[in-house]
Design a protein around this motif. Structure first.
Motif, PDB file in Angstrom:
ATOM      1  N   VAL A 228      -2.983   2.739 -14.152  1.00 21.66           N
ATOM      2  CA  VAL A 228      -3.790   3.446 -13.157  1.00 21.66           C
ATOM      3  C   VAL A 228      -2.861   4.106 -12.155  1.00 21.66           C
ATOM      4  O   VAL A 228      -1.898   3.487 -11.683  1.00 21.66           O
ATOM      5  CB  VAL A 228      -4.737   2.472 -12.434  1.00 21.66           C
ATOM      6  CG1 VAL A 228      -5.531   3.199 -11.349  1.00 21.66           C
ATOM      7  CG2 VAL A 228      -5.667   1.790 -13.423  1.00 21.66           C
ATOM      8  N   GLY A 229      -3.148   5.366 -11.814  1.00 21.68           N
ATOM      9  CA  GLY A 229      -2.317   5.993 -10.801  1.00 21.68           C
ATOM     10  C   GLY A 229      -2.455   7.503 -10.757  1.00 21.68           C
ATOM     11  O   GLY A 229      -3.372   8.085 -11.341  1.00 21.68           O
ATOM     12  N   THR A 230      -1.495   8.117 -10.069  1.00 21.79           N
ATOM     13  CA  THR A 230      -1.495   9.565  -9.847  1.00 21.79           C
ATOM     14  C   THR A 230      -0.084  10.104  -9.992  1.00 21.79           C
ATOM     15  O   THR A 230       0.865   9.529  -9.443  1.00 21.79           O
ATOM     16  CB  THR A 230      -2.017   9.891  -8.435  1.00 21.79           C
ATOM     17  OG1 THR A 230      -3.342   9.375  -8.282  1.00 21.79           O
ATOM     18  CG2 THR A 230      -2.040  11.403  -8.194  1.00 21.79           C
ATOM     19  N   ILE A 231       0.049  11.195 -10.724  1.00 21.87           N
ATOM     20  CA  ILE A 231       1.319  11.914 -10.790  1.00 21.87           C
ATOM     21  C   ILE A 231       1.363  12.839  -9.589  1.00 21.87           C
ATOM     22  O   ILE A 231       0.546  13.762  -9.462  1.00 21.87           O
ATOM     23  CB  ILE A 231       1.435  12.712 -12.097  1.00 21.87           C
ATOM     24  CG1 ILE A 231       1.265  11.784 -13.303  1.00 21.87           C
ATOM     25  CG2 ILE A 231       2.787  13.439 -12.167  1.00 21.87           C
ATOM     26  CD1 ILE A 231       1.006  12.528 -14.605  1.00 21.87           C
ATOM     27  N   THR A 232       2.290  12.601  -8.680  1.00 19.31           N
ATOM     28  CA  THR A 232       2.363  13.341  -7.431  1.00 19.31           C
ATOM     29  C   THR A 232       3.464  14.398  -7.504  1.00 19.31           C
ATOM     30  O   THR A 232       4.176  14.518  -8.502  1.00 19.31           O
ATOM     31  CB  THR A 232       2.639  12.385  -6.266  1.00 19.31           C
ATOM     32  OG1 THR A 232       3.952  11.820  -6.423  1.00 19.31           O
ATOM     33  CG2 THR A 232       1.602  11.257  -6.214  1.00 19.31           C
ATOM     34  N   ASP A 233       3.618  15.123  -6.405  1.00 17.72           N
ATOM     35  CA  ASP A 233       4.669  16.139  -6.330  1.00 17.72           C
ATOM     36  C   ASP A 233       5.954  15.603  -5.725  1.00 17.72           C
ATOM     37  O   ASP A 233       6.983  16.282  -5.754  1.00 17.72           O
ATOM     38  CB  ASP A 233       4.187  17.337  -5.511  1.00 17.72           C
ATOM     39  CG  ASP A 233       3.071  18.097  -6.205  1.00 17.72           C
ATOM     40  OD1 ASP A 233       3.101  18.186  -7.447  1.00 17.72           O
ATOM     41  OD2 ASP A 233       2.166  18.596  -5.511  1.00 17.72           O
ATOM     42  N   THR A 234       5.904  14.417  -5.158  1.00 16.63           N
ATOM     43  CA  THR A 234       7.075  13.856  -4.496  1.00 16.63           C
ATOM     44  C   THR A 234       7.327  12.437  -5.007  1.00 16.63           C
ATOM     45  O   THR A 234       6.392  11.733  -5.389  1.00 16.63           O
ATOM     46  CB  THR A 234       6.882  13.809  -2.973  1.00 16.63           C
ATOM     47  OG1 THR A 234       5.689  13.073  -2.669  1.00 16.63           O
ATOM     48  CG2 THR A 234       6.746  15.216  -2.406  1.00 16.63           C
ATOM     49  N   PRO A 235       8.577  12.000  -5.013  1.00 19.23           N
ATOM     50  CA  PRO A 235       8.873  10.637  -5.458  1.00 19.23           C
ATOM     51  C   PRO A 235       8.215   9.603  -4.550  1.00 19.23           C
ATOM     52  O   PRO A 235       7.989   9.843  -3.363  1.00 19.23           O
ATOM     53  CB  PRO A 235      10.408  10.557  -5.361  1.00 19.23           C
ATOM     54  CG  PRO A 235      10.873  11.969  -5.311  1.00 19.23           C
ATOM     55  CD  PRO A 235       9.788  12.748  -4.641  1.00 19.23           C
ATOM     56  N   GLY A 236       7.903   8.475  -5.131  1.00 19.22           N
ATOM     57  CA  GLY A 236       7.350   7.369  -4.363  1.00 19.22           C
ATOM     58  C   GLY A 236       7.845   6.069  -4.933  1.00 19.22           C
ATOM     59  O   GLY A 236       8.214   5.997  -6.106  1.00 19.22           O
ATOM     60  N   PRO A 237       7.891   5.023  -4.115  1.00 16.42           N
ATOM     61  CA  PRO A 237       8.378   3.734  -4.616  1.00 16.42           C
ATOM     62  C   PRO A 237       7.435   3.153  -5.668  1.00 16.42           C
ATOM     63  O   PRO A 237       6.224   3.263  -5.552  1.00 16.42           O
ATOM     64  CB  PRO A 237       8.425   2.862  -3.361  1.00 16.42           C
ATOM     65  CG  PRO A 237       7.398   3.474  -2.448  1.00 16.42           C
ATOM     66  CD  PRO A 237       7.441   4.948  -2.714  1.00 16.42           C
ATOM     67  N   VAL A 238       8.008   2.558  -6.696  1.00 18.17           N
ATOM     68  CA  VAL A 238       7.214   1.929  -7.757  1.00 18.17           C
ATOM     69  C   VAL A 238       7.718   0.510  -7.946  1.00 18.17           C
ATOM     70  O   VAL A 238       8.897   0.291  -8.212  1.00 18.17           O
ATOM     71  CB  VAL A 238       7.322   2.708  -9.081  1.00 18.17           C
ATOM     72  CG1 VAL A 238       6.558   1.971 -10.180  1.00 18.17           C
ATOM     73  CG2 VAL A 238       6.780   4.115  -8.915  1.00 18.17           C
ATOM     74  N   ASP A 239       6.810  -0.441  -7.804  1.00 20.26           N
ATOM     75  CA  ASP A 239       7.125  -1.847  -8.030  1.00 20.26           C
ATOM     76  C   ASP A 239       6.091  -2.396  -8.997  1.00 20.26           C
ATOM     77  O   ASP A 239       4.922  -2.544  -8.634  1.00 20.26           O
ATOM     78  CB  ASP A 239       7.088  -2.621  -6.706  1.00 20.26           C
ATOM     79  CG  ASP A 239       7.458  -4.085  -6.886  1.00 20.26           C
ATOM     80  OD1 ASP A 239       8.014  -4.423  -7.952  1.00 20.26           O
ATOM     81  OD2 ASP A 239       7.180  -4.883  -5.970  1.00 20.26           O
ATOM     82  N   LEU A 240       6.499  -2.639 -10.220  1.00 17.47           N
ATOM     83  CA  LEU A 240       5.554  -3.096 -11.234  1.00 17.47           C
ATOM     84  C   LEU A 240       5.227  -4.574 -11.033  1.00 17.47           C
ATOM     85  O   LEU A 240       5.577  -5.442 -11.831  1.00 17.47           O
ATOM     86  CB  LEU A 240       6.111  -2.839 -12.636  1.00 17.47           C
ATOM     87  CG  LEU A 240       6.225  -1.374 -13.039  1.00 17.47           C
ATOM     88  CD1 LEU A 240       6.717  -1.258 -14.474  1.00 17.47           C
ATOM     89  CD2 LEU A 240       4.903  -0.641 -12.872  1.00 17.47           C
ATOM     90  N   GLN A 241       4.549  -4.822  -9.939  1.00 13.08           N
ATOM     91  CA  GLN A 241       4.057  -6.153  -9.602  1.00 13.08           C
ATOM     92  C   GLN A 241       2.606  -6.018  -9.155  1.00 13.08           C
ATOM     93  O   GLN A 241       2.211  -5.013  -8.576  1.00 13.08           O
ATOM     94  CB  GLN A 241       4.876  -6.775  -8.462  1.00 13.08           C
ATOM     95  CG  GLN A 241       6.339  -7.004  -8.800  1.00 13.08           C
ATOM     96  CD  GLN A 241       6.527  -8.148  -9.783  1.00 13.08           C
ATOM     97  OE1 GLN A 241       5.888  -9.191  -9.675  1.00 13.08           O
ATOM     98  NE2 GLN A 241       7.413  -7.959 -10.754  1.00 13.08           N
TER      99      GLN A 241
END
Length: 295
Positions: free
Chosen positions: A227-240
């Protein structure tokens, strides 16, 4: 066995048919491989998943479909086998069967079926898989007197060449073990049901059950649903936990590459919004990067 990479998008089967078709069209144009259609017949604002898949098949040429996942208690196994073989033939082999044992029992029982305990639901699912596969064999007269399903000299109906794969939406240890023993694949539940940190452990359970059943673990397809959104800017990702993934295409490619190290070769995006645009971006911006890294 090395599984080919596949990328897809999830569709909520709302009554807005034009919007649903637009998402599927965008997915096919973008080169995606799969569309998963949620199956919740007890939701009045949702259309029947199998009817909608039939419509999608008629409007596409290459992309494949699967119910994500079919509600077995509401779809008796012999009829489900017939639906699957028909959709496989109508699509030229572009249909596979996501299969769930049942989860929302308060909602499910509103449609007039009896409640099953977790053990009963799992036993019915195992029996259903065996029976459906028998009903897909060529020129057979199938008789079965099981605890959950019975047929008497029912003539089989094979699907299109290549067959129908069964991808189990397993969550608990016993269901994951069943997946490893008999299923063609695991359609991992979205993280709100099975947190990301449980996915590696779940894959290990599937591997162990496959080996114990004399199967090659790599023959069991693993499909990550995110689940999520492909954005135009990087964002932190923590697969927890279960937080949605919100980052740019490069960040998404990094996530999928990491999941591939956990045996996943299928990736299905559940967009938070603007599903047609997100399907386009997943196919055009994310999938090619991952393919280059992993193919």
């Amino acid at each position: 066995m090395v599984q080919a990479l596949s990328f897809g998008v999830s569709v909520a089967p709302t009554v807005d048919i034009d919007e649903n078709r637009a998402v599927v069209a965008a997915a096919e144009r973008a080169g995606l491989d799969l569309v998963g259609v949620q199956d919740h017949p007890y939701v009045a604002d949702y259309l029947d998943a199998f009817a909608l898949i039939g419509d999608f098949i008629a409007h596409t040429r290459k992309i494949s479909f699967f119910p994500d996942v079919a509600n077995l208690p509401l779809r008796p196994a012999p009829m489900l086998a017939r639906q699957a073989s028909a959709l496989s033939r109508l699509s030229g082999g572009r249909f596979h069967l996501g299969l769930g044992a049942g989860g929302y029992w308060d909602a499910i029982t509103k449609l007039g079926v009896p409640r099953r305990s977790p053990g009963e639901a799992l036993a019915a699912q195992a029996e259903a898989i065996e029976l459906m596969r028998a009903l897909w064999q060529p020129r057979q007269h199938v008789t079965a007197q099981g605890d959950w399903y019975s047929v008497s000299r029912l003539t089989s109906q094979p699907p299109a060449p290549g067959g129908v794969e069964i991808w189990v939406g397993a969550q608990g240890p016993r269901s994951l073990a069943l997946t490893g023993r008999v299923a063609d694949g695991w359609a991992a539940p979205i993280p709100s049901y099975l947190p990301y940190e449980k996915w590696s452990e779940s894959n290990a359970l599937i591997d162990r059950a496959a080996v114990e059943a004399g199967r090659e673990p790599g023959s069991v397809r693993r499909i990550a649903q995110l689940v999520g959104t492909i954005t135009d800017t990087p964002g932190p990702v923590d697969l927890q936990g279960s937080a949605p993934i919100r980052t740019d295409a490069q960040g998404w490619a990094d996530v999928l590459t990491k999941l591939a190290l956990q045996s996943f070769t299928g990736f299905v995006l559940w967009p938070e919004g603007d599903a047609a645009d997100q399907a386009h971006r997943f196919g055009e911006e994310v999938a090619p990067v991952v393919r280059v890294r992993l193919d």
